[in-house]
Design a protein around this motif. Sequence first.
Motif, PDB file in Angstrom:
ATOM      1  N   PHE A   1       0.833  -1.197   0.000  1.00 18.53           N
ATOM      2  CA  PHE A   1       0.000   0.000   0.000  1.00 18.53           C
ATOM      3  C   PHE A   1       0.873   1.255   0.000  1.00 18.53           C
ATOM      4  CE2 PHE A   1      -2.181   3.432   2.262  1.00 18.53           C
ATOM      5  CZ  PHE A   1      -3.328   3.550   1.487  1.00 18.53           C
ATOM      6  N   GLY A   2       1.959   1.169   0.779  1.00 20.77           N
ATOM      7  CA  GLY A   2       2.879   2.304   0.830  1.00 20.77           C
ATOM      8  C   GLY A   2       3.503   2.583  -0.521  1.00 20.77           C
ATOM      9  N   LEU A   3       3.891   1.522  -1.228  1.00 16.22           N
ATOM     10  CA  LEU A   3       4.465   1.693  -2.552  1.00 16.22           C
ATOM     11  C   LEU A   3       3.447   2.279  -3.522  1.00 16.22           C
ATOM     12  CD1 LEU A   3       6.570  -1.558  -3.086  1.00 16.22           C
ATOM     13  CD2 LEU A   3       7.423   0.771  -2.685  1.00 16.22           C
ATOM     14  N   ALA A   4       2.187   1.806  -3.395  1.00  8.21           N
ATOM     15  CA  ALA A   4       1.127   2.300  -4.282  1.00  8.21           C
ATOM     16  C   ALA A   4       0.875   3.771  -4.028  1.00  8.21           C
ATOM     17  CB  ALA A   4      -0.160   1.492  -4.055  1.00  8.21           C
ATOM     18  N   ALA A   5       0.848   4.153  -2.751  1.00  8.34           N
ATOM     19  CA  ALA A   5       0.617   5.549  -2.414  1.00  8.34           C
ATOM     20  C   ALA A   5       1.750   6.425  -2.940  1.00  8.34           C
ATOM     21  CB  ALA A   5       0.484   5.713  -0.899  1.00  8.34           C
ATOM     22  N   GLU A   6       2.982   5.886  -2.808  1.00  5.33           N
ATOM     23  CA  GLU A   6       4.133   6.633  -3.297  1.00  5.33           C
ATOM     24  C   GLU A   6       4.077   6.773  -4.803  1.00  5.33           C
ATOM     25  OE1 GLU A   6       9.011   6.428  -3.175  1.00  5.33           O
ATOM     26  OE2 GLU A   6       7.817   5.055  -1.956  1.00  5.33           O
ATOM     27  N   ALA A   7       3.631   5.708  -5.475  1.00  4.64           N
ATOM     28  CA  ALA A   7       3.549   5.731  -6.924  1.00  4.64           C
ATOM     29  C   ALA A   7       2.498   6.737  -7.393  1.00  4.64           C
ATOM     30  CB  ALA A   7       3.217   4.337  -7.455  1.00  4.64           C
ATOM     31  N   MET A   8       1.456   6.938  -6.585  1.00  8.57           N
ATOM     32  CA  MET A   8       0.391   7.854  -6.950  1.00  8.57           C
ATOM     33  C   MET A   8       0.815   9.312  -6.775  1.00  8.57           C
ATOM     34  SD  MET A   8      -2.832   5.876  -5.213  1.00  8.57           S
ATOM     35  CE  MET A   8      -3.927   7.276  -5.424  1.00  8.57           C
ATOM     36  N   ALA A   9       1.809   9.568  -5.946  1.00 12.22           N
ATOM     37  CA  ALA A   9       2.235  10.938  -5.692  1.00 12.22           C
ATOM     38  C   ALA A   9       2.864  11.532  -6.951  1.00 12.22           C
ATOM     39  CB  ALA A   9       3.212  10.978  -4.526  1.00 12.22           C
ATOM     40  N   GLU A  10       2.582  12.797  -7.194  1.00 10.02           N
ATOM     41  CA  GLU A  10       3.081  13.476  -8.386  1.00 10.02           C
ATOM     42  C   GLU A  10       3.534  14.866  -7.979  1.00 10.02           C
ATOM     43  OE1 GLU A  10       3.825  13.302 -12.430  1.00 10.02           O
ATOM     44  OE2 GLU A  10       2.174  12.017 -11.774  1.00 10.02           O
ATOM     45  N   GLU A  11       4.737  15.251  -8.406  1.00 12.25           N
ATOM     46  CA  GLU A  11       5.226  16.599  -8.135  1.00 12.25           C
ATOM     47  C   GLU A  11       5.746  17.212  -9.421  1.00 12.25           C
ATOM     48  OE1 GLU A  11       8.619  19.010  -5.509  1.00 12.25           O
ATOM     49  OE2 GLU A  11       8.062  16.949  -4.989  1.00 12.25           O
ATOM     50  N   TRP A  12       5.225  18.372  -9.757  1.00 11.00           N
ATOM     51  CA  TRP A  12       5.663  19.095 -10.941  1.00 11.00           C
ATOM     52  C   TRP A  12       6.477  20.310 -10.532  1.00 11.00           C
ATOM     53  CZ3 TRP A  12       1.553  19.898 -15.362  1.00 11.00           C
ATOM     54  CH2 TRP A  12       1.305  18.663 -15.992  1.00 11.00           C
ATOM     55  N   ASN A  13       7.514  20.587 -11.285  1.00  7.27           N
ATOM     56  CA  ASN A  13       8.283  21.811 -11.093  1.00  7.27           C
ATOM     57  C   ASN A  13       7.742  22.897 -12.012  1.00  7.27           C
ATOM     58  OD1 ASN A  13      10.161  20.921  -9.101  1.00  7.27           O
ATOM     59  ND2 ASN A  13      11.225  19.756 -10.689  1.00  7.27           N
ATOM     60  N   VAL A  14       7.608  24.094 -11.470  1.00  5.22           N
ATOM     61  CA  VAL A  14       7.004  25.223 -12.187  1.00  5.22           C
ATOM     62  C   VAL A  14       8.001  26.375 -12.228  1.00  5.22           C
ATOM     63  CG1 VAL A  14       5.038  26.790 -12.299  1.00  5.22           C
ATOM     64  CG2 VAL A  14       4.750  24.505 -11.287  1.00  5.22           C
ATOM     65  N   SER A  15       8.336  26.838 -13.424  1.00  7.69           N
ATOM     66  CA  SER A  15       9.338  27.888 -13.587  1.00  7.69           C
ATOM     67  C   SER A  15       8.686  29.255 -13.804  1.00  7.69           C
ATOM     68  CB  SER A  15      10.264  27.556 -14.764  1.00  7.69           C
ATOM     69  OG  SER A  15      11.278  28.530 -14.891  1.00  7.69           O
ATOM     70  N   LEU A  16       8.807  30.121 -12.798  1.00  7.45           N
ATOM     71  CA  LEU A  16       8.378  31.519 -12.896  1.00  7.45           C
ATOM     72  C   LEU A  16       9.616  32.397 -12.729  1.00  7.45           C
ATOM     73  CD1 LEU A  16       5.160  31.358 -10.647  1.00  7.45           C
ATOM     74  CD2 LEU A  16       5.397  30.794 -13.072  1.00  7.45           C
ATOM     75  N   TRP A  17       9.440  33.691 -12.505  1.00  6.50           N
ATOM     76  CA  TRP A  17      10.591  34.574 -12.297  1.00  6.50           C
ATOM     77  C   TRP A  17      10.181  35.741 -11.402  1.00  6.50           C
ATOM     78  CZ3 TRP A  17       7.872  34.420 -16.886  1.00  6.50           C
ATOM     79  CH2 TRP A  17       7.292  35.619 -17.334  1.00  6.50           C
ATOM     80  N   GLY A  18      11.178  36.504 -10.992  1.00  9.16           N
ATOM     81  CA  GLY A  18      10.907  37.643 -10.122  1.00  9.16           C
ATOM     82  C   GLY A  18      10.571  37.182  -8.715  1.00  9.16           C
ATOM     83  N   LYS A  19       9.404  37.588  -8.238  1.00  9.31           N
ATOM     84  CA  LYS A  19       8.914  37.180  -6.938  1.00  9.31           C
ATOM     85  C   LYS A  19       7.406  37.012  -7.033  1.00  9.31           C
ATOM     86  CE  LYS A  19       8.539  41.999  -5.394  1.00  9.31           C
ATOM     87  NZ  LYS A  19       8.980  43.008  -4.397  1.00  9.31           N
ATOM     88  N   ARG A  20       6.803  36.452  -6.005  1.00  9.70           N
ATOM     89  CA  ARG A  20       5.361  36.302  -6.009  1.00  9.70           C
ATOM     90  C   ARG A  20       4.721  37.687  -6.077  1.00  9.70           C
ATOM     91  NH1 ARG A  20       1.536  32.605  -1.991  1.00  9.70           N
ATOM     92  NH2 ARG A  20      -0.462  33.267  -2.907  1.00  9.70           N
ATOM     93  N   ARG A  21       3.772  37.848  -7.012  1.00  7.44           N
ATOM     94  CA  ARG A  21       3.120  39.123  -7.229  1.00  7.44           C
ATOM     95  C   ARG A  21       1.796  38.864  -7.938  1.00  7.44           C
ATOM     96  NH1 ARG A  21       6.928  37.667 -10.662  1.00  7.44           N
ATOM     97  NH2 ARG A  21       6.977  38.303 -12.867  1.00  7.44           N
ATOM     98  N   ALA A  22       1.061  39.941  -8.252  1.00  6.54           N
ATOM     99  CA  ALA A  22      -0.249  39.767  -8.885  1.00  6.54           C
ATOM    100  C   ALA A  22      -0.159  38.914 -10.145  1.00  6.54           C
ATOM    101  CB  ALA A  22      -0.845  41.135  -9.212  1.00  6.54           C
ATOM    102  N   PHE A  23       0.924  39.075 -10.888  1.00  5.84           N
ATOM    103  CA  PHE A  23       1.144  38.377 -12.148  1.00  5.84           C
ATOM    104  C   PHE A  23       1.218  36.862 -11.986  1.00  5.84           C
ATOM    105  CE2 PHE A  23       4.436  37.087 -15.399  1.00  5.84           C
ATOM    106  CZ  PHE A  23       3.677  37.318 -16.531  1.00  5.84           C
ATOM    107  N   THR A  24       1.514  36.389 -10.794  1.00  4.55           N
ATOM    108  CA  THR A  24       1.675  34.939 -10.578  1.00  4.55           C
ATOM    109  C   THR A  24       0.598  34.349  -9.668  1.00  4.55           C
ATOM    110  OG1 THR A  24       3.154  35.276  -8.665  1.00  4.55           O
ATOM    111  CG2 THR A  24       4.179  35.150 -10.843  1.00  4.55           C
TER     112      THR A  24
END
Length: 334
Positions: A15-38
């Motif tokens: 079950f632990g392996l299945a749960a780990e397999a279900m996990a998904e992490e995406w990397n997101v490339s922005l720039w500057g800093k957090r602001r209205a635009f993001t």
Amino acid sequence: MKTLLGAATVATFTFGLAAEAMAEEWNVSLWGKRRAFTEHVEKLAELVAEKTGGEFTLNISYGGLSKNTENLDGISIGAFEMAQFCAGYHRDKNPSITVLELPFLGVSSLEEERKISQAVYQHPAVQDDLARWNATLLMPSPLPQYNVVGVGDAPHTLDDFAGFPVRATGGIGVAMAAIGAVPTSMSASEVRQALDSGVVKGVSFAPHAHMSFGTIETGEWWTTNLNPGTVNCPVVVNTDALDGLSDAHREALLGSVDEALDYYIDYYNSNTMERWGPALDERGIERVTFTAEELAAFEAAAAGPAAAAWIDENSARGLPAQELYDLVTGMIGQ
């Protein structure tokens, strides 16, 4: 008992392996800093995590993955799964969506900008254009009309822009060149230094960027109604990564786009625009307002020629340029 415990241990491990397999992490490339635009990307990450119980997360990076001008390239090779970029950074790489950056289109609100951008993003020719980079258009980043913050003598007529060095990308740069200015394209993160050092005397931005990138800390005047146009900055995903998602995770992502955009527009209208006037007043920045006659002359000099040149250039590329232009202009005011 040992057999039962062994079976339970195996089940727990599986079950632990299945749960780990279900996990998904995406990397997101922005720039500057957090602001209205993001804020729509930040909201999207929040919604996706909530809907999947934390099994699908968007790991947002502000400049740690790529330069903003290279985000589309990073998407194409799968260096990260999601990114934001502006069409005017590299018009040759995404010519179809530069129709949205033509000057004086007459878009009057963030809501209208969103509606028209999403319609263009659904056009088959546009999707094919971005597919060359293994990219799928996810959502726009609606922005208001750009205006200029500058230093030195404030312009009060179009003639005052003759020889004026200004940071202006895409169709805004084309428009400024039409009245004799000297536009240069540079990353948003470079503009403050360029303004401080005299490389440019003005910067064309939307209000949030003038605040985020510090041009109002140096600027002495701001054009209230030049309104030459805006830039189009989509959020895209790597197509292979999107296709590789489970049905549940794909639905969590795509099904959250409209809510994220609703949040973004409300945030921009209620937060950024309410702060803009007071920010100018606090710094004693002069407001420069052009007459209706000056604005009509600006539009006449820039709009028609820019549109005609865009249609000719992109028809030669094999794009249905007239069709895309008609799609955009036909939706304005509807």
